[in-house]
Design a protein around this motif. Structure first.
Motif, PDB file in Angstrom:
ATOM      1  N   ASN A  56       0.757  -1.020  -0.161  1.00 16.20           N
ATOM      2  CA  ASN A  56       0.025  -0.060  -0.135  1.00 16.20           C
ATOM      3  C   ASN A  56       0.847   1.053  -0.178  1.00 16.20           C
ATOM      4  OD1 ASN A  56       1.049  -0.088   2.484  1.00 16.20           O
ATOM      5  ND2 ASN A  56      -0.904   0.315   3.630  1.00 16.20           N
ATOM      6  N   ILE A  57       2.222   1.392   0.115  1.00 11.54           N
ATOM      7  CA  ILE A  57       3.034   2.317   0.099  1.00 11.54           C
ATOM      8  C   ILE A  57       4.075   2.058  -1.265  1.00 11.54           C
ATOM      9  CG2 ILE A  57       4.674   3.875   1.130  1.00 11.54           C
ATOM     10  CD1 ILE A  57       3.299   3.035   4.020  1.00 11.54           C
ATOM     11  N   THR A  58       4.074   3.208  -2.276  1.00 12.15           N
ATOM     12  CA  THR A  58       4.887   3.114  -3.203  1.00 12.15           C
ATOM     13  C   THR A  58       5.677   4.377  -3.345  1.00 12.15           C
ATOM     14  OG1 THR A  58       3.207   3.486  -4.924  1.00 12.15           O
ATOM     15  CG2 THR A  58       3.502   1.270  -4.531  1.00 12.15           C
ATOM     16  N   SER A  59       6.822   4.298  -4.092  1.00 15.64           N
ATOM     17  CA  SER A  59       7.588   5.542  -4.454  1.00 15.64           C
ATOM     18  C   SER A  59       8.130   5.088  -5.867  1.00 15.64           C
ATOM     19  CB  SER A  59       8.430   5.949  -3.299  1.00 15.64           C
ATOM     20  OG  SER A  59       9.451   5.128  -3.001  1.00 15.64           O
ATOM     21  N   TYR A  60       8.584   6.431  -6.547  1.00  9.95           N
ATOM     22  CA  TYR A  60       9.042   6.253  -7.764  1.00  9.95           C
ATOM     23  C   TYR A  60      10.136   7.400  -8.038  1.00  9.95           C
ATOM     24  CZ  TYR A  60       4.897   3.692  -8.552  1.00  9.95           C
ATOM     25  OH  TYR A  60       3.809   2.742  -8.345  1.00  9.95           O
TER      26      TYR A  60
END
Length: 123
Positions: A56-60
Protein backbone atom coordinates in the motif's frame (compact mmCIF):
# COMPACT_ATOMS: atom_id res chain seq x y z
CA UNK A 1 18.17 -15.72 0.67
CA UNK A 2 15.65 -14.78 -2.00
CA UNK A 3 16.16 -15.86 -5.59
CA UNK A 4 14.73 -13.59 -8.30
CA UNK A 5 13.81 -14.13 -11.94
CA UNK A 6 12.78 -11.12 -14.04
CA UNK A 7 10.80 -11.38 -17.26
CA UNK A 8 8.60 -9.37 -19.61
CA UNK A 9 11.13 -7.16 -21.31
CA UNK A 10 11.30 -6.63 -25.05
CA UNK A 11 11.41 -4.16 -27.90
CA UNK A 12 8.63 -1.58 -28.06
CA UNK A 13 8.02 1.69 -29.85
CA UNK A 14 7.92 4.97 -27.98
CA UNK A 15 4.53 5.43 -26.37
CA UNK A 16 4.03 1.72 -25.95
CA UNK A 17 3.69 -0.41 -22.83
CA UNK A 18 5.34 -3.38 -21.18
CA UNK A 19 4.69 -5.28 -17.98
CA UNK A 20 7.67 -6.69 -16.16
CA UNK A 21 7.42 -9.51 -13.67
CA UNK A 22 9.78 -10.61 -10.93
CA UNK A 23 9.22 -14.07 -9.51
CA UNK A 24 10.76 -14.60 -6.12
CA UNK A 25 11.51 -17.76 -4.22
CA UNK A 26 12.54 -17.84 -0.61
CA UNK A 27 10.68 -17.84 2.64
CA UNK A 28 11.08 -14.14 3.41
CA UNK A 29 9.52 -12.66 0.26
CA UNK A 30 6.37 -11.42 1.94
CA UNK A 31 8.32 -9.52 4.59
CA UNK A 32 10.56 -7.54 2.28
CA UNK A 33 10.37 -4.13 0.72
CA UNK A 34 10.75 -4.89 -2.98
CA UNK A 35 11.78 -2.71 -5.85
CA UNK A 36 12.96 -2.24 -9.40
CA UNK A 37 16.22 -0.75 -10.63
CA UNK A 38 17.54 -0.23 -14.14
CA UNK A 39 20.91 0.12 -15.80
CA UNK A 40 21.39 1.78 -19.16
CA UNK A 41 24.55 1.22 -21.22
CA UNK A 42 27.45 3.15 -19.77
CA UNK A 43 25.48 4.29 -16.74
CA UNK A 44 25.19 3.24 -13.14
CA UNK A 45 22.28 1.18 -11.92
CA UNK A 46 19.51 3.46 -10.69
CA UNK A 47 16.44 3.17 -8.52
CA UNK A 48 13.09 3.08 -10.35
CA UNK A 49 10.35 2.09 -7.89
CA UNK A 50 9.71 0.43 -4.56
CA UNK A 51 6.74 -1.16 -2.82
CA UNK A 52 6.13 -1.83 0.84
CA UNK A 53 5.53 -5.23 2.38
CA UNK A 54 1.78 -4.82 2.30
CA UNK A 55 1.78 -3.16 -1.10
CA UNK A 56 0.00 0.00 0.00
CA UNK A 57 3.03 2.31 -0.07
CA UNK A 58 4.97 2.96 -3.24
CA UNK A 59 7.48 5.47 -4.47
CA UNK A 60 9.09 6.22 -7.82
CA UNK A 61 11.99 8.08 -9.31
CA UNK A 62 10.80 11.36 -10.78
CA UNK A 63 11.38 10.40 -14.40
CA UNK A 64 8.81 7.57 -14.29
CA UNK A 65 6.13 9.08 -12.05
CA UNK A 66 2.73 8.92 -13.69
CA UNK A 67 3.93 6.38 -16.26
CA UNK A 68 5.08 3.34 -14.25
CA UNK A 69 3.17 1.43 -11.59
CA UNK A 70 4.69 -1.10 -9.21
CA UNK A 71 2.56 -3.78 -7.59
CA UNK A 72 3.01 -7.09 -5.81
CA UNK A 73 1.14 -10.31 -5.24
CA UNK A 74 2.46 -11.89 -2.07
CA UNK A 75 0.43 -15.05 -2.63
CA UNK A 76 2.21 -15.54 -5.96
CA UNK A 77 5.57 -14.25 -4.71
CA UNK A 78 5.67 -11.84 -7.64
CA UNK A 79 6.37 -8.15 -8.12
CA UNK A 80 5.26 -6.31 -11.24
CA UNK A 81 6.22 -3.13 -13.02
CA UNK A 82 3.63 -1.79 -15.45
CA UNK A 83 5.34 0.64 -17.80
CA UNK A 84 3.22 2.92 -19.96
CA UNK A 85 4.08 5.79 -22.30
CA UNK A 86 7.57 4.40 -22.71
CA UNK A 87 10.34 6.68 -23.92
CA UNK A 88 13.68 5.88 -25.57
CA UNK A 89 15.42 6.99 -22.38
CA UNK A 90 13.70 4.13 -20.55
CA UNK A 91 15.91 1.71 -22.49
CA UNK A 92 17.87 -0.33 -19.96
CA UNK A 93 18.22 -3.69 -18.28
CA UNK A 94 15.66 -3.82 -15.50
CA UNK A 95 16.39 -5.67 -12.26
CA UNK A 96 14.30 -6.34 -9.20
CA UNK A 97 15.59 -6.62 -5.68
CA UNK A 98 14.09 -8.09 -2.54
CA UNK A 99 15.81 -6.03 0.13
CA UNK A 100 15.44 -2.29 -0.27
CA UNK A 101 16.23 0.19 2.46
CA UNK A 102 15.95 3.91 2.59
CA UNK A 103 19.24 5.70 3.23
CA UNK A 104 20.42 9.29 3.26
CA UNK A 105 21.17 8.83 -0.45
CA UNK A 106 17.70 7.42 -1.21
CA UNK A 107 16.55 3.86 -1.80
CA UNK A 108 19.38 1.33 -1.94
CA UNK A 109 19.32 -2.39 -2.71
CA UNK A 110 20.94 -4.81 -0.28
CA UNK A 111 19.69 -8.14 -1.61
CA UNK A 112 20.94 -10.31 -4.43
CA UNK A 113 20.09 -9.53 -8.06
CA UNK A 114 18.39 -11.57 -10.71
CA UNK A 115 19.62 -11.76 -14.30
CA UNK A 116 17.57 -8.74 -15.35
CA UNK A 117 15.32 -8.23 -18.36
CA UNK A 118 16.17 -6.00 -21.33
CA UNK A 119 13.78 -3.20 -22.25
CA UNK A 120 14.44 -1.40 -25.53
CA UNK A 121 12.30 1.55 -26.61
CA UNK A 122 12.67 2.73 -30.18
CA UNK A 123 11.98 6.31 -31.22
Amino acid sequence: QVQLVESGGGLVQAGGSLRLSCAASGRTFWSNVMGWFRQAPGKEREFVAQISRSGNITSYTNSVKGRFTISRDNAQNTVYLQMNSLKPEDTAVYYCNADLRITAQGWRAFGSWGQGTQVTVSA
